[in-house]
Design a protein around this motif. Structure first.
Motif, short mmCIF file in Angstrom:
data_model
loop_
_atom_site.label_atom_id
_atom_site.label_comp_id
_atom_site.label_asym_id
_atom_site.label_seq_id
_atom_site.Cartn_x
_atom_site.Cartn_y
_atom_site.Cartn_z
N ASN A 97 0.82 -1.21 0.00
CA ASN A 97 0.00 0.00 0.00
C ASN A 97 0.86 1.26 0.00
OD1 ASN A 97 -2.31 -1.59 0.08
ND2 ASN A 97 -2.44 -1.56 2.30
N GLN A 153 2.19 1.71 -3.52
CA GLN A 153 1.17 2.25 -4.43
C GLN A 153 0.94 3.73 -4.18
OE1 GLN A 153 -2.24 -0.23 -3.83
NE2 GLN A 153 -1.33 -2.03 -4.82
N GLN A 154 0.87 4.13 -2.92
CA GLN A 154 0.69 5.54 -2.62
C GLN A 154 1.88 6.37 -3.08
OE1 GLN A 154 -0.10 5.80 1.57
NE2 GLN A 154 -2.01 4.63 1.45
N THR A 155 3.07 5.80 -2.96
CA THR A 155 4.27 6.52 -3.42
C THR A 155 4.25 6.71 -4.93
OG1 THR A 155 5.51 5.57 -1.57
CG2 THR A 155 6.77 6.51 -3.39
N VAL A 156 3.87 5.66 -5.67
CA VAL A 156 3.81 5.76 -7.13
C VAL A 156 2.74 6.76 -7.54
CG1 VAL A 156 3.26 4.48 -9.23
CG2 VAL A 156 4.70 3.44 -7.48
N ARG A 157 1.59 6.74 -6.87
CA ARG A 157 0.52 7.68 -7.20
C ARG A 157 0.96 9.12 -6.93
NH1 ARG A 157 -2.86 5.95 -3.84
NH2 ARG A 157 -3.63 4.24 -5.14
N ALA A 158 1.63 9.33 -5.79
CA ALA A 158 2.11 10.68 -5.49
C ALA A 158 3.15 11.14 -6.50
CB ALA A 158 2.69 10.71 -4.07
N ARG A 206 3.33 10.19 -9.61
CA ARG A 206 2.64 10.50 -10.86
C ARG A 206 1.98 11.88 -10.81
NH1 ARG A 206 -0.44 6.49 -10.90
NH2 ARG A 206 -2.42 7.43 -10.31
N TYR A 207 1.35 12.20 -9.70
CA TYR A 207 0.73 13.51 -9.57
C TYR A 207 1.77 14.63 -9.60
CZ TYR A 207 -3.53 11.06 -8.21
OH TYR A 207 -4.63 10.25 -8.19
#
Length: 212
Positions: A127, A130-135, A137-138
């Motif tokens: 988790n 995933q949060q690191t990759v999403r951040a 990307r943003y």
């Protein structure tokens, strides 16, 4: 101090004051950390200061004496915690080398490698990833938007050195003079972005449109 240690040594490990007064132990430990200015109480100076306050005024032996006093304070606090709550110098848990090895390899290691406890840890790492990759990307998208705006041409036109290329529907600038407006709505028809809105009403007595 001797009487306190002897009173704790009567029942061995379970005779420590830690089990008799757990709230007192917690209060004393928090107070000791605050007095020694350790985490999370390491706030001897104001928050807006970027350096260590008064310590920047000294160097050499004077600078070192401040830290010696700080660590002596920490040592004395640790001694008081040990004597008052952790049995003092009368340690009633003698361990041989083989017992220590058995404790580490046969008890502590299997607990640390328990498969049932590893699943929540692995899920937590997934988790977090995933949060690191999403951040990331943003952050990348916002960075690309910033770069796209940085490459745009300036909006201000330096006339006559630069001239604006007008659209095919451009018919010249219209200067709005409301006292001379006859509500013909020509500005509405020629505007390329449909910006003007003309509110008018018909004067029946003179049969003429007037701006509302």
């Amino acid at each position: 101090m001797v009487d306190i240690v002897e009173a704790q040594s009567k029942y061995g490990f379970w005779g420590w004051n830690l089990w008799r007064q757990p709230i007192g132990f917690i209060v004393f430990l928090i107070s000791s950390l605050a007095e020694c200015e350790r985490l999370p109480f390491d706030l001897p100076e104001a928050e807006e200061e970027l350096v260590a306050g008064y310590q920047t005024e000294y160097s050499g032996i004077k600078f070192g004496l401040f830290y010696v006093a700080s660590y002596l304070n920490l040592l004395v606090s640790s001694l008081f915690v040990t004597v008052l709550y952790l049995g003092g110098w009368d340690l009633s848990i003698p361990l041989r080398m083989d017992q220590l090895l058995n404790l580490g390899w046969k008890f502590l290691l299997p607990i640390s490698l328990d498969i049932h406890d590893m699943f929540p840890m692995v899920t937590g790492f997934m988790n977090y990833g995933q949060q690191t990759v999403r951040a990331a990307r943003y952050i990348g998208q916002s960075f690309m938007i910033t770069l796209s705006h940085a490459n745009r041409l300036p909006v201000t036109i330096q006339y006559p050195y630069e001239k604006l290329i007008t659209s095919e529907r451009f018919r010249g600038r219209i200067h709005f003079e409301f006292d001379k407006c006859i509500a013909c709505e020509v500005c509405v028809r020629v505007c390329p972005i449909d910006l003007p809105v003309v509110d008018w009403k018909l004067e029946t007595d003179i049969r003429k449109k007037t701006v509302a």
